[in-house]
Scaffold this active site. Structure first.
Site, PDB file in Angstrom:
ATOM      1  N   ASP A 140     -19.369  -7.048  -2.194  1.00 35.09           N
ATOM      2  CA  ASP A 140     -18.878  -5.701  -1.924  1.00 35.09           C
ATOM      3  C   ASP A 140     -19.842  -4.740  -2.599  1.00 35.09           C
ATOM      4  O   ASP A 140     -19.880  -4.649  -3.827  1.00 35.09           O
ATOM      5  CB  ASP A 140     -17.462  -5.524  -2.471  1.00 35.09           C
ATOM      6  CG  ASP A 140     -16.821  -4.210  -2.037  1.00 35.09           C
ATOM      7  OD1 ASP A 140     -17.536  -3.198  -1.961  1.00 35.09           O
ATOM      8  OD2 ASP A 140     -15.596  -4.195  -1.799  1.00 35.09           O
ATOM      9  N   GLU A 156      -9.397 -18.678   0.637  1.00 36.46           N
ATOM     10  CA  GLU A 156      -9.888 -17.608  -0.236  1.00 36.46           C
ATOM     11  C   GLU A 156      -8.935 -17.310  -1.385  1.00 36.46           C
ATOM     12  O   GLU A 156      -7.784 -16.948  -1.174  1.00 36.46           O
ATOM     13  CB  GLU A 156     -10.111 -16.340   0.595  1.00 36.46           C
ATOM     14  CG  GLU A 156     -10.650 -15.175  -0.232  1.00 36.46           C
ATOM     15  CD  GLU A 156     -10.808 -13.898   0.579  1.00 36.46           C
ATOM     16  OE1 GLU A 156     -10.898 -12.830  -0.043  1.00 36.46           O
ATOM     17  OE2 GLU A 156     -10.828 -13.970   1.828  1.00 36.46           O
ATOM     18  N   TYR A 204      -8.410  -8.501  10.404  1.00 37.61           N
ATOM     19  CA  TYR A 204      -7.824  -8.595   9.065  1.00 37.61           C
ATOM     20  C   TYR A 204      -6.332  -8.327   9.193  1.00 37.61           C
ATOM     21  O   TYR A 204      -5.899  -7.177   9.260  1.00 37.61           O
ATOM     22  CB  TYR A 204      -8.492  -7.578   8.150  1.00 37.61           C
ATOM     23  CG  TYR A 204      -8.404  -7.859   6.670  1.00 37.61           C
ATOM     24  CD1 TYR A 204      -7.458  -8.720   6.137  1.00 37.61           C
ATOM     25  CD2 TYR A 204      -9.277  -7.238   5.784  1.00 37.61           C
ATOM     26  CE1 TYR A 204      -7.389  -8.975   4.794  1.00 37.61           C
ATOM     27  CE2 TYR A 204      -9.225  -7.472   4.423  1.00 37.61           C
ATOM     28  CZ  TYR A 204      -8.272  -8.331   3.928  1.00 37.61           C
ATOM     29  OH  TYR A 204      -8.210  -8.571   2.575  1.00 37.61           O
ATOM     30  N   ARG A 213      -4.039   4.368  -7.332  1.00 36.78           N
ATOM     31  CA  ARG A 213      -3.329   3.414  -6.491  1.00 36.78           C
ATOM     32  C   ARG A 213      -2.359   2.601  -7.346  1.00 36.78           C
ATOM     33  O   ARG A 213      -2.719   2.096  -8.408  1.00 36.78           O
ATOM     34  CB  ARG A 213      -4.341   2.487  -5.816  1.00 36.78           C
ATOM     35  CG  ARG A 213      -3.706   1.369  -5.009  1.00 36.78           C
ATOM     36  CD  ARG A 213      -4.763   0.481  -4.375  1.00 36.78           C
ATOM     37  NE  ARG A 213      -4.174  -0.720  -3.813  1.00 36.78           N
ATOM     38  CZ  ARG A 213      -4.874  -1.660  -3.181  1.00 36.78           C
ATOM     39  NH1 ARG A 213      -6.174  -1.528  -3.020  1.00 36.78           N
ATOM     40  NH2 ARG A 213      -4.255  -2.729  -2.691  1.00 36.78           N
ATOM     41  N   HIS A 219     -16.482  -8.328   1.445  1.00 34.77           N
ATOM     42  CA  HIS A 219     -15.117  -7.922   1.136  1.00 34.77           C
ATOM     43  C   HIS A 219     -14.897  -6.480   1.596  1.00 34.77           C
ATOM     44  O   HIS A 219     -15.850  -5.727   1.772  1.00 34.77           O
ATOM     45  CB  HIS A 219     -14.914  -8.044  -0.378  1.00 34.77           C
ATOM     46  CG  HIS A 219     -13.703  -7.359  -0.910  1.00 34.77           C
ATOM     47  ND1 HIS A 219     -13.750  -6.144  -1.572  1.00 34.77           N
ATOM     48  CD2 HIS A 219     -12.406  -7.723  -0.894  1.00 34.77           C
ATOM     49  CE1 HIS A 219     -12.534  -5.802  -1.936  1.00 34.77           C
ATOM     50  NE2 HIS A 219     -11.700  -6.722  -1.539  1.00 34.77           N
ATOM     51  N   SER A 220     -13.635  -6.114   1.774  1.00 35.36           N
ATOM     52  CA  SER A 220     -13.299  -4.768   2.219  1.00 35.36           C
ATOM     53  C   SER A 220     -12.074  -4.259   1.489  1.00 35.36           C
ATOM     54  O   SER A 220     -11.239  -5.032   1.012  1.00 35.36           O
ATOM     55  CB  SER A 220     -13.021  -4.787   3.729  1.00 35.36           C
ATOM     56  OG  SER A 220     -12.372  -3.607   4.140  1.00 35.36           O
ATOM     57  N   ASP A 259      -5.946 -15.633   2.532  1.00 30.44           N
ATOM     58  CA  ASP A 259      -6.248 -15.079   1.207  1.00 30.44           C
ATOM     59  C   ASP A 259      -4.958 -14.755   0.460  1.00 30.44           C
ATOM     60  O   ASP A 259      -4.411 -13.665   0.602  1.00 30.44           O
ATOM     61  CB  ASP A 259      -7.095 -13.808   1.376  1.00 30.44           C
ATOM     62  CG  ASP A 259      -7.365 -13.109   0.056  1.00 30.44           C
ATOM     63  OD1 ASP A 259      -7.170 -13.734  -1.004  1.00 30.44           O
ATOM     64  OD2 ASP A 259      -7.783 -11.932   0.084  1.00 30.44           O
ATOM     65  N   PRO A 260      -4.449 -15.692  -0.374  1.00 30.41           N
ATOM     66  CA  PRO A 260      -3.239 -15.412  -1.160  1.00 30.41           C
ATOM     67  C   PRO A 260      -3.471 -14.545  -2.394  1.00 30.41           C
ATOM     68  O   PRO A 260      -2.529 -14.322  -3.169  1.00 30.41           O
ATOM     69  CB  PRO A 260      -2.761 -16.815  -1.569  1.00 30.41           C
ATOM     70  CG  PRO A 260      -3.458 -17.757  -0.648  1.00 30.41           C
ATOM     71  CD  PRO A 260      -4.782 -17.129  -0.385  1.00 30.41           C
ATOM     72  N   LYS A 268      -4.062 -11.788   5.087  1.00 33.13           N
ATOM     73  CA  LYS A 268      -3.791 -11.469   3.686  1.00 33.13           C
ATOM     74  C   LYS A 268      -2.446 -12.083   3.320  1.00 33.13           C
ATOM     75  O   LYS A 268      -1.404 -11.684   3.843  1.00 33.13           O
ATOM     76  CB  LYS A 268      -3.750  -9.956   3.486  1.00 33.13           C
ATOM     77  CG  LYS A 268      -3.374  -9.533   2.073  1.00 33.13           C
ATOM     78  CD  LYS A 268      -4.444  -9.902   1.068  1.00 33.13           C
ATOM     79  CE  LYS A 268      -5.588  -8.929   1.112  1.00 33.13           C
ATOM     80  NZ  LYS A 268      -6.614  -9.209   0.081  1.00 33.13           N
ATOM     81  N   HIS A 308       0.827  -1.198   0.000  1.00 36.93           N
ATOM     82  CA  HIS A 308       0.000   0.000   0.000  1.00 36.93           C
ATOM     83  C   HIS A 308       0.867   1.257   0.000  1.00 36.93           C
ATOM     84  O   HIS A 308       1.904   1.328   0.667  1.00 36.93           O
ATOM     85  CB  HIS A 308      -0.887   0.041   1.243  1.00 36.93           C
ATOM     86  CG  HIS A 308      -2.032  -0.900   1.204  1.00 36.93           C
ATOM     87  ND1 HIS A 308      -3.209  -0.674   1.892  1.00 36.93           N
ATOM     88  CD2 HIS A 308      -2.205  -2.079   0.545  1.00 36.93           C
ATOM     89  CE1 HIS A 308      -4.050  -1.683   1.681  1.00 36.93           C
ATOM     90  NE2 HIS A 308      -3.453  -2.550   0.873  1.00 36.93           N
ATOM     91  N   HIS A 357     -11.054  -3.261   6.732  1.00 37.33           N
ATOM     92  CA  HIS A 357      -9.740  -2.635   6.920  1.00 37.33           C
ATOM     93  C   HIS A 357      -9.776  -1.563   8.007  1.00 37.33           C
ATOM     94  O   HIS A 357      -8.748  -0.930   8.272  1.00 37.33           O
ATOM     95  CB  HIS A 357      -9.277  -1.954   5.614  1.00 37.33           C
ATOM     96  CG  HIS A 357      -8.772  -2.882   4.565  1.00 37.33           C
ATOM     97  ND1 HIS A 357      -9.540  -3.872   3.999  1.00 37.33           N
ATOM     98  CD2 HIS A 357      -7.550  -2.955   3.941  1.00 37.33           C
ATOM     99  CE1 HIS A 357      -8.829  -4.502   3.079  1.00 37.33           C
ATOM    100  NE2 HIS A 357      -7.624  -3.978   3.030  1.00 37.33           N
TER     101      HIS A 357
END
Length: 426
Positions: free
Chosen positions: A297, A250, A151, A406, A324-325, A225-226, A197, A30, A353
């Site tokens: 979402d 996931e 998360y 992003r 989802h977020s 979640d990969p 994650k 990020h 998040h």
């Protein structure tokens, strides 16, 4: 003034930026600033409805196109709004960086994203007019609090450019550091389930992280979640160990067909927010029987009403449902909470998040969690209101930060110049 005499007179879109932690993922890391947009709809009787959505450059173009489409409508004209948006907002406009792991970045979903943002603000207005919370407009709450999941992220201690002081969470690149992060998050928010994650380090390292979490939290359901960063064979090879550890597995591998092949090799149910993001993909999944749990979402599925319809579809096809977020603030969290409150078959705690965000744009400060849940508002509308002073601060941060799209890959190359971002990497 009668309800059908009320009209939307002004529509405003304000891009904002807020501090975001150096969180690692399959695409990189990020950036220091997360982008969002705040939508304000004013009515002829002086009310203000609000919503929050994506803030990247292509989304701002689409929202600017949509502003005149909603003026003159009643807050109750949701179908008319949707028809106008679909006739005017075309998929693929605006360019920008699109991430496979982030369906909200896909410009093919422009219309759905705009519809969702306008719908939330219009439902907020409807609730204010009728004296009802939004969940009542969706059929009524079936729970008085919505469960969310911790998360966890692999992360660095601070950003490469050091634009501000490091966050309080610290580094997390080892199993021991992951456990410490989880203990802090569970202690502070009371979460009853935990998601990691992944897709960052080798599968062996991430499985070691899950094992460490299982030892530290023997009663908490775990998820991994990969983000489709494992090949099909890697995902198959990992399945026997993960079957003993996970509540669900996931998006380990790319594509619906890959997930369908993987499903034959694991007992843990497969979940997704990547390979089922449209009704066409939902139909394909129904025939392939690949994914058993859908992470919806409302931001890119077309709104809160579309999410309720999607929940019905999941029930018909025997699928579990969660949410989802992405990096978000309290307006999105409250919209999620209203939708989740009105869905009877919400079978898993939702992603959020929110613990990673330090700033807010709503009056009264940050939303509080109680034992991992957010209380469903009982006041009219969305249940939160905009803080104009905070909006001005976060808008100035947007103007100053220089980020308009992003780009986790470019950010990661500040740490690792040779980082390829190729997926699947393992």
């Amino acid at each position: 003034m009668r309800n059908n005499d009320i009209r939307i007179t002004h529509a405003r879109v304000t891009p904002i930026a807020f501090r975001d932690a150096p969180l690692l993922n399959a695409s990189g890391i990020h950036e220091p600033w997360a982008l969002r947009s705040i939508i304000e709809l004013e009515t002829s009787d002086g009310r203000l409805g609000i919503a929050e959505t994506y803030g990247d450059a292509p989304m701002l173009v689409a929202l600017e196109q949509a502003r005149p489409l909603v003026t003159g409508l009643s807050p109750f004209d949701l179908n008319a709004m949707e028809q106008r948006v679909r006739a005017s907002i075309k998929p693929g406009q605006g360019g920008g960086v699109q991430f496979e792991l982030a369906p909200g970045s896909h410009t093919a979903k422009n219309a759905e994203k705009v519809i969702s943002a306008l719908e939330v603000a219009m439902l907020d207005l409807q609730g204010q007019v009728l004296g009802l919370p939004i969940c009542d407009l969706l059929g009524g709450a079936v729970r008085d609090a919505v469960p969310y999941s911790a998360y966890l992220f692999y992360k660095y201690a601070e950003h490469a450019e050091k634009p501000y002081a490091p966050d309080a969470w610290g580094e997390a690149v080892t199993p021991e550091q992951l456990v410490k992060q989880a203990q802090a998050m569970v202690s502070q928010y009371g979460f009853k389930s935990i998601k990691l994650k992944g897709g960052v380090f080798t599968p062996a390292e991430e499985i070691a992280g899950i094992k460490a979490l299982r030892k530290a939290f023997p009663d908490h359901p775990l998820r991994l979640d990969p983000n489709a960063n494992w090949s099909l064979q890697t995902s198959i090879d990992a399945a026997p160990e993960l079957d003993e550890l996970l509540e669900y597995y996931e998006d380990p591998t790319p594509g619906l067909e890959g997930m369908a092949q993987l499903a034959a090799h694991c007992r843990s149910p497969l979940a997704t927010n990547m390979v089922v993001t449209t009704m066409d993909e939902f139909r394909r999944n129904a025939s392939l029987k690949a994914v058993k749990i859908l992470l919806s979402d409302h931001h890119y599925w077309g709104g809160l009403r579309a999410t309720a319809s999607l929940a019905r579809m999941c029930e018909v096809f025997g699928m579990g449902m969660s949410m989802h977020s992405n990096s978000h603030l309290g307006i999105s969290l409250m919209a999620m909470t209203h939708a989740a409150a009105a869905i009877p078959n919400l079978t898993y705690a939702c992603d959020t998040h929110y613990p990673w965000q330090e700033e807010e744009v709503i009056k009264g400060g940050r939303i509080q969690f109680d034992q991992g849940t957010v209380k469903v508002p009982t006041v009219p509308g969305l249940g939160v209101t905009l803080d104009p002073a905070r909006l001005a601060v976060l808008h100035q941060q947007y103007l100053d930060c220089g980020i308009r799209n992003r780009n986790d890959l470019a950010q990661m190359r500040k740490y690792q110049p040779d980082f390829s971002g190729v997926s699947p990497r393992f």
